[in-house]
Design a protein around this motif. Structure first.
Motif, PDB file in Angstrom:
ATOM      1  N   ASN A  98       0.854  -1.189   0.000  1.00  0.00           N
ATOM      2  CA  ASN A  98       0.000   0.000   0.000  1.00  0.00           C
ATOM      3  C   ASN A  98       0.892   1.241   0.000  1.00  0.00           C
ATOM      4  O   ASN A  98       1.850   1.308   0.770  1.00  0.00           O
ATOM      5  CB  ASN A  98      -0.893  -0.013   1.245  1.00  0.00           C
ATOM      6  N   PRO A  99       0.599   2.242  -0.842  1.00  0.00           N
ATOM      7  CA  PRO A  99       1.439   3.449  -0.840  1.00  0.00           C
ATOM      8  C   PRO A  99       1.473   4.154   0.503  1.00  0.00           C
ATOM      9  O   PRO A  99       2.406   4.908   0.789  1.00  0.00           O
ATOM     10  CB  PRO A  99       0.802   4.332  -1.919  1.00  0.00           C
ATOM     11  N   LEU A 100       0.468   3.920   1.352  1.00  0.00           N
ATOM     12  CA  LEU A 100       0.486   4.525   2.680  1.00  0.00           C
ATOM     13  C   LEU A 100       1.750   4.162   3.449  1.00  0.00           C
ATOM     14  O   LEU A 100       2.247   4.961   4.244  1.00  0.00           O
ATOM     15  CB  LEU A 100      -0.729   4.065   3.487  1.00  0.00           C
ATOM     16  N   TYR A 101       2.261   2.950   3.217  1.00  0.00           N
ATOM     17  CA  TYR A 101       3.474   2.537   3.919  1.00  0.00           C
ATOM     18  C   TYR A 101       4.637   3.429   3.507  1.00  0.00           C
ATOM     19  O   TYR A 101       5.407   3.907   4.348  1.00  0.00           O
ATOM     20  CB  TYR A 101       3.782   1.070   3.618  1.00  0.00           C
ATOM     21  N   HIS A 102       4.764   3.685   2.218  1.00  0.00           N
ATOM     22  CA  HIS A 102       5.827   4.557   1.724  1.00  0.00           C
ATOM     23  C   HIS A 102       5.587   6.005   2.115  1.00  0.00           C
ATOM     24  O   HIS A 102       6.498   6.691   2.577  1.00  0.00           O
ATOM     25  CB  HIS A 102       5.923   4.442   0.198  1.00  0.00           C
ATOM     26  N   TRP A 103       4.348   6.481   1.933  1.00  0.00           N
ATOM     27  CA  TRP A 103       4.047   7.878   2.253  1.00  0.00           C
ATOM     28  C   TRP A 103       4.338   8.187   3.720  1.00  0.00           C
ATOM     29  O   TRP A 103       4.935   9.217   4.046  1.00  0.00           O
ATOM     30  CB  TRP A 103       2.578   8.185   1.978  1.00  0.00           C
ATOM     31  N   THR A 104       3.885   7.311   4.593  1.00  0.00           N
ATOM     32  CA  THR A 104       4.061   7.555   6.026  1.00  0.00           C
ATOM     33  C   THR A 104       5.532   7.657   6.385  1.00  0.00           C
ATOM     34  O   THR A 104       5.947   8.551   7.152  1.00  0.00           O
ATOM     35  CB  THR A 104       3.395   6.436   6.841  1.00  0.00           C
ATOM     36  N   HIS A 105       6.339   6.760   5.853  1.00  0.00           N
ATOM     37  CA  HIS A 105       7.758   6.783   6.198  1.00  0.00           C
ATOM     38  C   HIS A 105       8.493   7.934   5.524  1.00  0.00           C
ATOM     39  O   HIS A 105       9.472   8.451   6.076  1.00  0.00           O
ATOM     40  CB  HIS A 105       8.387   5.415   5.911  1.00  0.00           C
ATOM     41  N   LEU A 106       8.012   8.371   4.364  1.00  0.00           N
ATOM     42  CA  LEU A 106       8.545   9.603   3.778  1.00  0.00           C
ATOM     43  C   LEU A 106       8.197  10.809   4.658  1.00  0.00           C
ATOM     44  O   LEU A 106       9.031  11.706   4.868  1.00  0.00           O
ATOM     45  CB  LEU A 106       7.993   9.807   2.372  1.00  0.00           C
ATOM     46  N   GLU A 107       6.985  10.839   5.185  1.00  0.00           N
ATOM     47  CA  GLU A 107       6.582  11.935   6.074  1.00  0.00           C
ATOM     48  C   GLU A 107       7.445  11.968   7.333  1.00  0.00           C
ATOM     49  O   GLU A 107       7.917  13.038   7.762  1.00  0.00           O
ATOM     50  CB  GLU A 107       5.103  11.782   6.442  1.00  0.00           C
ATOM     51  N   LEU A 108       7.669  10.817   7.928  1.00  0.00           N
ATOM     52  CA  LEU A 108       8.508  10.764   9.128  1.00  0.00           C
ATOM     53  C   LEU A 108       9.939  11.180   8.822  1.00  0.00           C
ATOM     54  O   LEU A 108      10.571  11.902   9.602  1.00  0.00           O
ATOM     55  CB  LEU A 108       8.487   9.350   9.721  1.00  0.00           C
ATOM     56  N   ALA A 109      10.448  10.741   7.675  1.00  0.00           N
ATOM     57  CA  ALA A 109      11.836  11.051   7.324  1.00  0.00           C
ATOM     58  C   ALA A 109      12.009  12.523   6.976  1.00  0.00           C
ATOM     59  O   ALA A 109      12.975  13.168   7.411  1.00  0.00           O
ATOM     60  CB  ALA A 109      12.283  10.170   6.156  1.00  0.00           C
ATOM     61  N   ARG A 110      11.097  13.084   6.197  1.00  0.00           N
ATOM     62  CA  ARG A 110      11.287  14.440   5.693  1.00  0.00           C
ATOM     63  C   ARG A 110      10.950  15.517   6.715  1.00  0.00           C
ATOM     64  O   ARG A 110      11.559  16.588   6.698  1.00  0.00           O
ATOM     65  CB  ARG A 110      10.447  14.650   4.423  1.00  0.00           C
ATOM     66  N   TYR A 111      10.004  15.256   7.596  1.00  0.00           N
ATOM     67  CA  TYR A 111       9.610  16.302   8.540  1.00  0.00           C
ATOM     68  C   TYR A 111      10.179  16.091   9.946  1.00  0.00           C
ATOM     69  O   TYR A 111      10.241  17.040  10.729  1.00  0.00           O
ATOM     70  CB  TYR A 111       8.081  16.393   8.607  1.00  0.00           C
ATOM     71  N   PHE A 112      10.598  14.861  10.259  1.00  0.00           N
ATOM     72  CA  PHE A 112      11.086  14.587  11.613  1.00  0.00           C
ATOM     73  C   PHE A 112      12.460  13.920  11.649  1.00  0.00           C
ATOM     74  O   PHE A 112      12.971  13.622  12.731  1.00  0.00           O
ATOM     75  CB  PHE A 112      10.080  13.685  12.354  1.00  0.00           C
ATOM     76  N   ASP A 113      13.057  13.671  10.483  1.00  0.00           N
ATOM     77  CA  ASP A 113      14.346  12.994  10.407  1.00  0.00           C
ATOM     78  C   ASP A 113      14.314  11.634  11.103  1.00  0.00           C
ATOM     79  O   ASP A 113      15.312  11.198  11.701  1.00  0.00           O
ATOM     80  CB  ASP A 113      15.462  13.861  11.010  1.00  0.00           C
ATOM     81  N   ILE A 114      13.189  10.974  11.032  1.00  0.00           N
ATOM     82  CA  ILE A 114      13.032   9.642  11.620  1.00  0.00           C
ATOM     83  C   ILE A 114      12.979   8.627  10.488  1.00  0.00           C
ATOM     84  O   ILE A 114      12.081   8.675   9.635  1.00  0.00           O
ATOM     85  CB  ILE A 114      11.748   9.560  12.474  1.00  0.00           C
ATOM     86  N   ASN A 115      13.937   7.722  10.471  1.00  0.00           N
ATOM     87  CA  ASN A 115      13.960   6.682   9.449  1.00  0.00           C
ATOM     88  C   ASN A 115      13.938   5.315  10.118  1.00  0.00           C
ATOM     89  O   ASN A 115      14.869   4.540  10.050  1.00  0.00           O
ATOM     90  CB  ASN A 115      15.182   6.817   8.540  1.00  0.00           C
TER      91      ASN A 115
END
Length: 457
Positions: A98-115
């Motif tokens: 599901n793209p939600l899996y990718h979108w969510t982790h992109l959101e965490l990475a780009r706005y919170f530096d959480i990978n």
């Protein structure tokens, strides 16, 4: 657990990596179709926590949480945001594909530096780490838009809107353009329950007065910088008939025949389209959604809460007639065609080829993968259909179509997929490794084509 958002995420070839990192990634964003709230932007609303930021109003995520068997209280109910975020995190590891899996982790990475991969075990820890980052008030609507590299965005607005929030944003001197989009669905969709209350609110009592009112509202939107309209249609109507008689009949509370309904809708859409053409606006047509199919939940939660699906509709013949009616008198505006049903990609891509013409490059566009097609396979299918049947290098690219202020990594997602596909073609020997030509194509689709097409200076 370490996450998946690495530097070369989705980029498998040397060409793809070069095109993305050196070209696509550096381009500003023009988000020409979204559902962000101009009021929240004007007020520079500050988000309080990651749950609110990620989940409020996001029916994509709500659908997935429901599918995991989680009760509605933890989705749209009154549970606190930590509990809702925990519920989302519990579902997420199971959303493989599901793209939600990718979108969510992109959101965490780009706005919170959480990978890290979000899951039930680390949901509270990540919630708290995000809270610490958000405590200084830096996660406001304007700061999030600026941080995302947005140059211009177009909201979606009803003709009755006085657009005062747009005026306030402009008068503030903020550098990002926030422009309205004219969406007259409630006046067009005569067969829906919203029609009579809407018409009564306008104060018009005749069909001629309604057309005059809509033209005046188009002028009002134009004065506020509007460049686009949008029509959300369950189906493409096309019929000739007495639109004024159908309007009078509906206003009197009588049921319309399908032919009367279609004659009214056709005539009003054509009227609006001719006004758009006069102002060099772009007309967007979205078709193919079956909305609010769950009656009980629609009554409880309202529209846009995750109970819609793809519809099966006939688009080719009525849409061809509609475009031709405008083209015959040289009144066809720039138009973007979107269908929620991927079966229509080739239909739309071939149909639009019959209505192209100068001076506008790519005057009629095949819209990007929309809604349920806003994922890797859907994006690739749209790009391949346009590549096979049109001129891909004229495409105006991606949009968010979102209510979320952290949806902008979807542009990154699209650009990675675009560069991956082009890189594959180049390395398969299907297109020369011509750096200048490839750069122009990728830069155009990522940013420059939209800027030119919508006349953003």
């Amino acid at each position: 657990m370490k996450g998946i958002i690495e530097k070369d995420f989705l980029l498998k070839t040397k060409t793809a990596k070069r095109l993305y990192h050196e070209v696509a990634a550096t381009q500003p964003i023009i988000d020409y179709h979204c559902h962000l709230s101009p009021e929240l932007i004007a007020k520079d609303y500050v988000f309080q926590n990651i749950g609110e930021l990620m989940l409020a109003g996001d029916h994509y995520k709500w659908r997935a949480i429901r599918s995991f068997g989680i009760e509605e209280e933890l989705i749209t109910g009154n549970a606190d945001w930590r509990e809702k975020f925990r519920a989302f995190a519990t579902m997420l590891p199971f959303a493989i594909g599901n793209p939600l899996y990718h979108w969510t982790h992109l959101e965490l990475a780009r706005y919170f530096d959480i990978n890290e991969s979000l899951c039930a075990a680390n949901a509270d820890e990540i919630y708290d780490r995000c809270a610490a980052r958000m405590a200084d008030g830096s996660f406001s609507t304007k700061k999030l838009i600026e941080r995302s590299g947005v140059e211009a965005l177009c909201t979606t607005d009803d003709p009755q809107d006085d657009l005062h929030w747009h005026r306030e944003i402009k008068e503030s001197g903020w550098q990002v353009k926030v422009l309205p989009t004219f969406r007259p669905d409630k006046a067009v969709n005569i067969h829906k329950d919203t029609f009579l209350p809407y018409i009564k609110a306008t104060g018009v009592t005749t069909y001629a007065a309604l057309k005059t009112w809509l033209t005046a509202r188009i002028d009002h939107f134009a004065a506020h910088g509007c460049r686009l309209s949008d029509h959300g249609l369950d189906f493409i109507p096309y019929a000739e008939g007495d639109a004024a008689a159908a309007f009078d009949k509906a206003l009197g509370g009588e049921a319309l025949t399908a032919a009367e309904r279609d004659a009214y809708m056709t005539d009003l859409i054509l009227h609006c389209a001719r006004e758009y053409a006069k102002r060099d606006w772009c007309m967007q047509i979205h078709v193919g959604a079956l909305r609010n199919s769950n009656t009980r939940q629609y009554r409880a939660l309202g529209p846009d809460t995750g109970y819609d699906s793809i519809a099966e509709t006939t688009v080719a013949e009525p849409l061809a007639k509609m475009l031709d009616a405008l083209e015959r008198t040289n009144e066809l505006p720039k138009t973007i065609l979107y269908s929620l049903n991927p079966k229509d990609n080739y239909t739309l891509a071939t149909l639009m080829g019959g209505f192209q013409g100068g001076p506008t490059r790519g005057k009629i566009q095949l819209g990007s993968g929309w809604w349920f097609n806003d994922q890797k396979d859907g994006m690739q299918a749209q790009l391949k259909a346009l590549g096979n049947l049109g001129v891909l290098g004229t495409f105006v690219g991606m949009l968010t179509d979102s209510r979320s202020f952290v949806s902008y990594p979807r542009h990154e997602y699209f650009r990675r997929i675009l560069c991956s596909l082009i890189g594959e073609w180049v390395e398969n020997g299907e297109y020369p490794d011509d750096s200048e030509a490839l750069t122009a194509i990728v830069k155009g689709i990522s940013y420059e084509n939209a800027k030119r097409y919508f006349n953003f200076s």
